[in-house]
Design a protein around this motif. Structure first.
Motif, PDB file in Angstrom:
ATOM      1  N   SER A   1     -88.121  29.690 -76.327  1.00 45.62           N
ATOM      2  CA  SER A   1     -87.219  30.461 -75.476  1.00 45.62           C
ATOM      3  C   SER A   1     -87.954  31.695 -74.986  1.00 45.62           C
ATOM      4  CB  SER A   1     -85.998  30.880 -76.272  1.00 45.62           C
ATOM      5  OG  SER A   1     -86.393  31.641 -77.372  1.00 45.62           O
ATOM      6  N   PHE A   2     -87.678  32.085 -73.763  1.00 41.79           N
ATOM      7  CA  PHE A   2     -88.259  33.333 -73.284  1.00 41.79           C
ATOM      8  C   PHE A   2     -87.158  34.167 -72.657  1.00 41.79           C
ATOM      9  CE2 PHE A   2     -89.338  29.795 -70.530  1.00 41.79           C
ATOM     10  CZ  PHE A   2     -88.731  30.143 -69.339  1.00 41.79           C
TER      11      PHE A   2
ATOM     12  N   CYS B   1     -85.004  36.460 -70.180  1.00 39.12           N
ATOM     13  CA  CYS B   1     -84.906  36.589 -68.737  1.00 39.12           C
ATOM     14  C   CYS B   1     -84.084  37.833 -68.451  1.00 39.12           C
ATOM     15  CB  CYS B   1     -84.263  35.361 -68.132  1.00 39.12           C
ATOM     16  SG  CYS B   1     -82.652  35.005 -68.763  1.00 39.12           S
TER      17      CYS B   1
ATOM     18  N   GLN C   1     -81.484  39.708 -66.909  1.00 35.31           N
ATOM     19  CA  GLN C   1     -80.258  39.400 -66.199  1.00 35.31           C
ATOM     20  C   GLN C   1     -79.605  40.675 -65.748  1.00 35.31           C
ATOM     21  OE1 GLN C   1     -78.992  36.394 -69.377  1.00 35.31           O
ATOM     22  NE2 GLN C   1     -77.415  36.355 -67.801  1.00 35.31           N
TER      23      GLN C   1
ATOM     24  N   GLN D   1     -76.173  41.170 -65.546  1.00 34.57           N
ATOM     25  CA  GLN D   1     -75.113  41.540 -66.490  1.00 34.57           C
ATOM     26  C   GLN D   1     -75.318  40.795 -67.799  1.00 34.57           C
ATOM     27  OE1 GLN D   1     -74.729  38.987 -64.603  1.00 34.57           O
ATOM     28  NE2 GLN D   1     -72.779  37.947 -64.803  1.00 34.57           N
ATOM     29  N   GLN D   2     -75.058  41.492 -68.873  1.00 40.52           N
ATOM     30  CA  GLN D   2     -75.184  40.902 -70.195  1.00 40.52           C
ATOM     31  C   GLN D   2     -74.020  39.944 -70.410  1.00 40.52           C
ATOM     32  OE1 GLN D   2     -77.893  41.711 -71.984  1.00 40.52           O
ATOM     33  NE2 GLN D   2     -77.334  40.167 -73.474  1.00 40.52           N
ATOM     34  N   LEU D   3     -74.341  38.744 -70.843  1.00 39.48           N
ATOM     35  CA  LEU D   3     -73.273  37.784 -71.101  1.00 39.48           C
ATOM     36  C   LEU D   3     -72.558  38.160 -72.396  1.00 39.48           C
ATOM     37  CD1 LEU D   3     -75.036  34.420 -70.316  1.00 39.48           C
ATOM     38  CD2 LEU D   3     -73.001  35.292 -69.194  1.00 39.48           C
TER      39      LEU D   3
ATOM     40  N   LEU E   1     -77.647  20.857 -69.658  1.00 44.40           N
ATOM     41  CA  LEU E   1     -78.882  21.189 -68.955  1.00 44.40           C
ATOM     42  C   LEU E   1     -79.006  20.484 -67.611  1.00 44.40           C
ATOM     43  CD1 LEU E   1     -81.523  21.223 -71.808  1.00 44.40           C
ATOM     44  CD2 LEU E   1     -80.570  23.143 -70.569  1.00 44.40           C
TER      45      LEU E   1
ATOM     46  N   SER F   1     -87.151  24.622 -73.282  1.00 42.59           N
ATOM     47  CA  SER F   1     -86.984  26.026 -72.911  1.00 42.59           C
ATOM     48  C   SER F   1     -85.640  26.281 -72.249  1.00 42.59           C
ATOM     49  CB  SER F   1     -88.098  26.460 -71.962  1.00 42.59           C
ATOM     50  OG  SER F   1     -89.322  26.422 -72.631  1.00 42.59           O
ATOM     51  N   ASN F   2     -84.768  25.301 -72.282  1.00 46.65           N
ATOM     52  CA  ASN F   2     -83.411  25.426 -71.733  1.00 46.65           C
ATOM     53  C   ASN F   2     -83.394  25.791 -70.254  1.00 46.65           C
ATOM     54  OD1 ASN F   2     -81.809  24.917 -74.118  1.00 46.65           O
ATOM     55  ND2 ASN F   2     -82.737  26.788 -74.884  1.00 46.65           N
ATOM     56  N   ILE F   3     -84.244  25.149 -69.492  1.00 46.72           N
ATOM     57  CA  ILE F   3     -84.195  25.346 -68.048  1.00 46.72           C
ATOM     58  C   ILE F   3     -83.395  24.193 -67.446  1.00 46.72           C
ATOM     59  CG2 ILE F   3     -85.602  25.338 -65.944  1.00 46.72           C
ATOM     60  CD1 ILE F   3     -87.742  26.761 -67.518  1.00 46.72           C
ATOM     61  N   LEU F   4     -82.487  24.545 -66.534  1.00 48.68           N
ATOM     62  CA  LEU F   4     -81.628  23.520 -65.942  1.00 48.68           C
ATOM     63  C   LEU F   4     -82.467  22.485 -65.199  1.00 48.68           C
ATOM     64  CD1 LEU F   4     -78.503  25.238 -64.406  1.00 48.68           C
ATOM     65  CD2 LEU F   4     -78.723  24.038 -66.547  1.00 48.68           C
TER      66      LEU F   4
ATOM     67  N   HIS G   1     -90.153  28.483 -64.158  1.00 50.35           N
ATOM     68  CA  HIS G   1     -89.087  29.481 -64.082  1.00 50.35           C
ATOM     69  C   HIS G   1     -89.411  30.544 -63.045  1.00 50.35           C
ATOM     70  CE1 HIS G   1     -86.845  33.065 -65.709  1.00 50.35           C
ATOM     71  NE2 HIS G   1     -85.901  32.222 -65.392  1.00 50.35           N
TER      72      HIS G   1
ATOM     73  N   LEU H   1     -88.782  29.233 -59.695  1.00 58.44           N
ATOM     74  CA  LEU H   1     -87.357  29.035 -59.429  1.00 58.44           C
ATOM     75  C   LEU H   1     -86.651  30.333 -59.060  1.00 58.44           C
ATOM     76  CD1 LEU H   1     -86.292  26.520 -62.205  1.00 58.44           C
ATOM     77  CD2 LEU H   1     -86.215  26.127 -59.766  1.00 58.44           C
ATOM     78  N   VAL H   2     -87.060  31.440 -59.708  1.00 58.02           N
ATOM     79  CA  VAL H   2     -86.356  32.694 -59.428  1.00 58.02           C
ATOM     80  C   VAL H   2     -86.813  33.337 -58.129  1.00 58.02           C
ATOM     81  CG1 VAL H   2     -85.729  33.243 -61.798  1.00 58.02           C
ATOM     82  CG2 VAL H   2     -87.943  33.963 -60.934  1.00 58.02           C
TER      83      VAL H   2
END
Lengths: 269, 300
Positions: free
Chosen positions: B24-25, B27, B29, B31-33, B188, B257-260, B295, B298-299
């Motif tokens: 995991s890395f 990111c 954001q 707003q904090q979830l 995912l 890495s939980n990337i969609l 990633h 993508l961003v």
């Protein structure tokens, strides 16, 4: 008779804890990719792995009973590895003996009580708990691990089921008036071996906290030896406090674990 | 310390558990979830509707029942867990494996709570005939699909007990022939207009909404006029196999890495992975590197 955890070392126990202090709890969620949910929990030197498969189509034995059921089926297996005993002795069978069968039953009752089973009509949830190392309070840690595995699997539950054990030394029973604290929380193997009574309780701490009712919150009681009924209530209250503490620790770990998924949602928007 | 024993035939990688790579890395954001965990109080107000992942206790307090971020649509509150079994929705493209052949229906494992059903009346029979299904059709069901076969289908409806009914009435659905199936978490898979992708490298990719991903090895267009029950079992060429293997490793790396997963993210990862050979893509450091590069693209 002097027992190991007798409070004579400045009020500390053999391992340096205060009477109502827990051992260090460490955990990891999602340790396996194959299972739907999994968790590894260490409480002191007690080490436990739990995995959850499901909810899935019932297979095998459960198939006949399930067709009419409106509620899901929970299947539990509680087993301890043959090498889980510390001192050079090996367990003959990892599961199937009376003690682990009883533990499986109790674990199943605890899990049935927290899972919203009506959401899983006609399906089956398998929970496997494997004890890798025993150092006291195994059943309680197993319950915590199973709860974490359920959370990791995304299965809908009412609250954390938290197990906590409390031990009263035989020698100190009935000497309540000397002002000393006679109960110890979360006993390790050495302390459990002393002549004493151990009470394991499993509770839903959050619900207990906010409703303050005395009924229907404790899911399983287990006590190896005899305990006078008048002692039960104060012990229960102390153990519940332990459950609440454990819940706080576990809850924080779960929230930390969720952070790693935040990247998926970040890009979604 | 990584020990690698490199000989001409084999390349083993043995490492200690303490040298594990964290996939995991962080990111950044805006707003904090806010995450909710089971039993946590969401609201005491009675004017909210409880959605998935919540329940109302005896005191009328709305509580979360799973761990995940809160989603609010007007008055409907739901908590969505990241990892869960597939919750079917009508119109979803799914990939499944036949587990059972029954009278008039096949049972299909689709990673859902219960096995899904593929009715005999909701498949296209070979020859494109449209008629009532006869007893002969029932008897020859195993000729079309048997246990263990992989299919691609669409969710037609949801039964009262929550199990899904599938159909393969469109020619793009049907039996899958040669390729690789991967299992990832259903969360995912990015929801898109189309889940069938013919990538520029020639492979065809089906991202099933249920978390099953299919990498097809048939690089030529197949004739699906016979209801999609025939399998193309011609030999797949070495370079095509390599493309499939590379895609597989890329997708697994992204999932770690939980990337969609979408056609864009998979294509980016495939392109970024070209500097490594296929086998290296199984190493955690390389997977993380490819995921990071993907990633970043993508961003942008």
């Amino acid at each position: 008779m002097e027992s190991e955890f007798d409070i004579n070392q400045g009020g500390l126990r053999a391992d340096g804890r205060r009477p109502l202090e827990l051992r260090r709890i460490r955990m990891r969620l999602g340790v396996f990719t194959q299972a739907d949910g999994s968790a590894y929990v260490e409480q002191g030197k007690t080490k436990i792995l739990a995995t959850v498969y499901g909810p899935h189509q019932p297979r095998g034995k459960a198939i006949s009973s399930s067709t009419k059921d409106v509620k899901g089926i929970v299947n539990c297996q509680y087993s301890s590895a043959v090498f889980s005993f510390g001192a050079a002795e090996r367990k003959k069978k990892p599961r199937g003996d009376r003690k682990s069968q009883e533990a499986s039953q109790q674990l199943r009752h605890a899990m049935e009580a927290i899972i919203n089973l009506e959401l899983f009509a006609r399906s089956q949830i398998d929970i496997f708990v494997e004890i890798l190392q025993m150092d006291g309070s195994e059943f309680c840690v197993a319950v915590n691990a199973a709860t974490l595995a359920l959370i990791d699997a995304g299965i809908s539950i009412k609250d954390y089921a938290i197990g906590c054990s409390i031990t009263v030394s035989d020698s100190l029973l009935g000497e309540d008036d000397d002002g000393q604290c006679t109960e110890i929380l979360d006993a390790n193997w050495v302390e459990e071996c002393c002549p004493s009574v151990t009470l394991s309780i499993v509770a839903l701490p959050k619900v207990v906290d906010e409703t303050e009712t005395k009924s229907s919150v404790i899911l399983t009681h287990g006590s190896g030896q005899r305990l006078h009924l008048s002692k039960l209530e104060p012990l229960r209250i102390k153990a519940l406090q332990g459950c609440k503490d454990i819940r706080t620790i576990i809850d924080e770990a779960v929230k930390n674990h969720l952070e790693i998924f935040s990247i998926a949602t970040a890009l979604d928007k | 310390m990584i020990k690698s024993n490199k000989t001409e035939q084999c390349n083993y990688l043995i490492r200690l558990a303490t040298d594990r790579i964290d996939h995991s890395f962080p990111c950044n954001q805006d707003q904090q979830l806010i995450f909710f965990t089971p039993g946590e109080e969401i609201s005491t107000q009675p004017d909210f509707l409880k959605g998935h992942g919540t329940y109302v206790d005896q005191q009328g307090i709305l509580r979360a029942s799973v761990a995940g971020p809160l989603e609010k649509v007007n008055k409907l509150i739901s908590v969505k867990p990241y990892k869960t079994r597939y919750q079917g929705e009508i119109g979803d493209v799914v990939i499944g494996r036949i587990t059972e052949v029954q009278r008039k229906r096949w049972k299909v494992d689709t990673n859902a709570k219960l096995d899904s059903a593929l009715l005999l009346s909701s498949v296209n029979l070979p020859g494109g005939e449209l008629r009532r299904r006869s007893v002969e059709d029932e008897q020859s069901m195993r000729r079309y699909l048997q246990e263990g076969d992989l299919i691609c289908a669409e969710v037609q409806s949801i039964f009262a007990d929550g199990s899904l009914s599938l159909h393969t009435r469109v020619l793009k659905y049907g039996k899958l022939s040669q390729g690789i199936m991967l299992k990832v978490s259903p969360a995912l898979i990015k929801r898109q207009k189309t889940h069938f992708h013919n990538l520029t490298n020639g492979a065809c990719l089906i991202l099933g909404n249920n978390g099953y991903v299919w990498i097809g090895a048939n690089f030529t267009d197949v004739d699906r006029s016979d209801g999609g029950f025939t399998q193309d079992l011609s030999r797949v060429r070495q370079e095509n196999r390599e493309v499939c293997a590379r895609l597989r490793n890329c997708i697994l790396g992204l999932a770690k890495s939980n990337i969609l997963l979408s056609d864009t993210s998979v294509t980016y990862a495939y392109e970024e992975s070209m500097k490594y050979n296929i086998r290296e893509l199984l190493q955690p450091e390389v997977q993380l590197d490819v995921a990071l590069l993907t990633h970043q693209r993508l961003v942008l």
